[in-house]
Design a protein around this motif. Structure first.
Motif, mmCIF file in Angstrom:
data_model
loop_
_atom_site.group_PDB
_atom_site.id
_atom_site.type_symbol
_atom_site.label_atom_id
_atom_site.label_comp_id
_atom_site.label_asym_id
_atom_site.label_seq_id
_atom_site.Cartn_x
_atom_site.Cartn_y
_atom_site.Cartn_z
ATOM 1 N N ARG A 79 0.844 -1.190 -0.204
ATOM 2 C CA ARG A 79 0.140 0.299 -0.058
ATOM 3 C C ARG A 79 0.974 1.323 0.087
ATOM 4 O O ARG A 79 0.574 2.319 -0.130
ATOM 5 N N THR A 80 1.940 1.133 0.251
ATOM 6 C CA THR A 80 2.845 2.113 0.238
ATOM 7 C C THR A 80 3.837 2.243 -0.956
ATOM 8 O O THR A 80 3.883 1.167 -1.805
ATOM 9 N N TYR B 206 8.398 5.661 1.333
ATOM 10 C CA TYR B 206 7.863 4.893 2.545
ATOM 11 C C TYR B 206 7.956 3.194 2.076
ATOM 12 O O TYR B 206 8.245 2.635 3.029
ATOM 13 N N GLY C 75 7.397 4.340 -3.326
ATOM 14 C CA GLY C 75 8.473 5.334 -3.233
ATOM 15 C C GLY C 75 9.204 5.131 -1.816
ATOM 16 O O GLY C 75 9.621 4.182 -1.492
#
Lengths: 313, 283
Positions: free
Chosen positions: A108-109, A113, A111
């Motif tokens: 779900r994250t 993150y 880059g």
């Protein structure tokens, strides 16, 4: 397959590559073992590239996934007394399951993150390997005689690894070229576009993450047989970083560039360790240098320089 | 016994907050995930150890550690990060390279032995709280943690610099368009964040210990705190620190060998619901 054999030039390069791959069989043992290591780490670097280059997510936990497989293989074969093929199977399975869990958490994250999260997950694996001394042996690690058990000389081992790596490489190449792989590229280039077209982006990423962990696990299982030893340094951050660096040096998104990256980094490591024990420092400096001067990789940079020269003429 | 463990958790949380607040400040404003933060922590500890040993003063050691590490932050930002501005992933990976170099450099300079900074005399011994004997130094760490929280909160919410930092976190281009030299704000923030890592190293070096892999360990905790708290949020960092500090302490009591695994739980649950952390905002 047809794309691979279209021109005579391609066939020439492939023949040259095959000769190059077989050459270590006739070199002294030291070079054979370095070449084996290069092949194993090239698989790790390719597994990183599957995510970084084709799904657009740069992971920093593949060293941990790779090392988990190594730990499981050594534990099962040397301490639980299972036969080696079964141990290797379990190792790959463990890595795949771990990657699936990481994938579930991380997709779900994106880059920075994603990078952070995978870094933290990988470090947790390292922490567990370091502290769970009953199973992992803590700092002392686990030792086995896997190679002696199967009775392979280092040349035979190289040949076996080469065989496995060739199959795995082909599998990864098929994977990224498959319709599924093309969808991944679509996700990399325009995530919102893909999801509005009706593609289930998180599911695609989880599958990609799991597949890439499966490949990293195969590399880890091979490494267990090759090295006969595993310690927390196998799952530590520098392992994930070397894998990523190899993929970057070879060129993200080129897949086969990983072989060049693995060759360059391991050759550098071997050369540096002749003069000094400061390999980590050299690794760090190389990383900084690549990030500043050649983020597109050594091959990519060379290609850019050549293109610039051509333009000048 | 329970009160003792809770105090241990709280003091560890205070240390985590000192380190992670610097990390999250830099992450929030500069969008730089400074993975060398753990290495800066380690250097802060080692430098503080050396200075306080030479001068015999804990205070001078602490100030020296903060100053030296702030200067290291300055060099890192001006010397290296300026070449990769605007490329988020390249910045992160560059700081990762720096972390390796610094870690190895620390190994060259201080060797692989374990050090602890000597506790100053006025902080030795224990305090009696009710029926509980508790080490004075750990209480001191708790107090420092709370002071750092208050002063950072005041800095961010009540000063001009803080207003600039908040504005920068929300909309960087707009601040620049208002004619503010955001680069200077960046630099100050980077040095402040680094100094906090140095302070953390000094505190951690006194009541934990300093050894070559301490930087990776504190980095995991800081990452977990920031992942839970969200990018650039001070309150998030405080809540994250408390959660991780308490969980880690009780994890160590209940499952000593799997304590690391315990911090994994809340991170996983939180990410399932809020991928950007409790107080995180999309960049």
């Amino acid at each position: 397959m047809s794309a691979l054999f279209t021109s005579p030039l391609r066939i020439f390069w492939l023949a040259l590559l095959a000769c190059g791959m077989l050459a270590p069989l006739f070199l002294p043992t030291y070079y054979v073992s370095v070449a084996t290591q290069i092949l194993i780490f090239a698989v790790l670097a390719m597994s990183v590239d599957v995510l970084a280059g084709f799904a657009g997510r740069t992971p920093l936990c593949h060293g941990a996934i790779f090392g988990t497989s190594t730990y499981v293989v050594l534990y099962c074969a040397a301490h639980a007394g299972l036969p080696l093929p079964l141990a290797m199977l379990l190792g790959v399975l463990a890595a795949t399951v771990l990657a699936a869990v990481f994938g579930l958490l991380a997709v779900r994250t994106s880059g920075v993150y994603f990078l952070l999260l995978t870094l933290a997950l990988g470090l947790i694996v390292w922490g567990v390997c370091l502290r769970w001394t009953q199973v992992t042996g803590g700092e002392n690690g686990l030792r086995g005689q896997l190679r002696a058990q199967v009775g392979l000389s280092s040349r035979e081992l190289y040949a076996a690894v080469l065989f496995v790596v060739a199959i795995v490489t082909f599998a990864m190449w098929r994977f990224v070229r498959s319709p599924f792989g093309l969808t991944l590229r679509g996700v990399k280039d325009g995530e919102s576009r893909m999801s509005s077209l009706g593609y289930n982006v998180p599911l695609h990423l989880i599958i990609a993450f799991t597949a890439s962990g499966y490949f990293a696990g195969i590399a880890g299982a091979l490494y267990a047989v090759f090295n006969d030893f595993v310690s927390p340094s196998t799952v530590q951050l520098s392992q994930s970083v070397s894998g990523l660096l190899m993929a970057i040096v070879g060129g993200i998104g080129t897949l086969f560039g990983a072989f060049v990256g693995a060759f360059l980094i391991i050759a550098l490591e071997q050369a540096v360790s002749m003069f000094t024990e400061r390999w980590l420092m050299v690794l760090g400096l190389t990383f900084i240098g690549i990030m500043i001067f050649a983020p597109e990789g050594v091959l990519g940079k060379a290609r850019l320089i050549m293109a610039a020269r051509k333009l000048q003429k | 016994m329970l009160a003792f463990q809770i105090m241990n958790g709280l003091t560890f949380a205070a240390l985590l907050f000192v380190v992670a607040s610097g990390f999250t400040l830099i992450f929030g404003l500069l969008r730089i995930v400074n993975l060398a933060h753990g290495a800066l922590y380690l250097f802060g500890g080692y430098i503080g150890f050396t200075i306080s040993k030479l001068t015999g003063s804990f205070l001078i050691g602490g100030i020296g550690a903060m100053l030296c590490v702030a200067i290291m932050g300055l060099l890192l930002d001006q010397g290296l990060l300026r070449f990769v501005r605007g490329f988020e992933l390249r910045q992160v990976m560059l700081t990762l390279g720096v972390a390796f170099v610094l870690n190895d450099l620390a190994l060259v300079m201080w060797g692989g032995d374990t050090f602890t900074v000597a506790t100053p005399e006025w902080l030795q011994g224990a305090v009696v709280i009710g029926s509980l004997f508790y080490p004075k130094f750990r209480i001191f760490v708790l107090v420092v943690g709370i002071l750092v929280f208050i002063s950072l909160w005041l800095l961010i919410n009540k000063t001009r610099l803080g207003a600039l930092i908040r504005a920068g976190v929300d909309d960087l281009e707009m601040v620049e368009a208002c004619g503010i030299d955001i680069r200077r704000v960046f630099l100050v923030t980077f040095m402040l964040g680094s100094a906090l890592a140095g302070l953390g190293g000094m505190l951690g070096g006194t009541f934990l210990a300093l050894y070559p892999s301490a930087d990776a360990e504190i980095l995991v905790f800081s990452l977990a705190v920031v992942i839970i708290g969200g990018r650039g949020s001070l309150v998030g960092a405080a809540i994250g620190s408390l959660l991780i500090g308490l969980l880690n302490t009780f994890g160590q009591v209940w499952f000593p060998q799997l304590a690391y695994f315990v911090i994994f739980g809340p991170m996983a649950v939180l990410l399932a619901f809020r991928p950007l952390g409790l107080f995180g905002k999309a960049a």
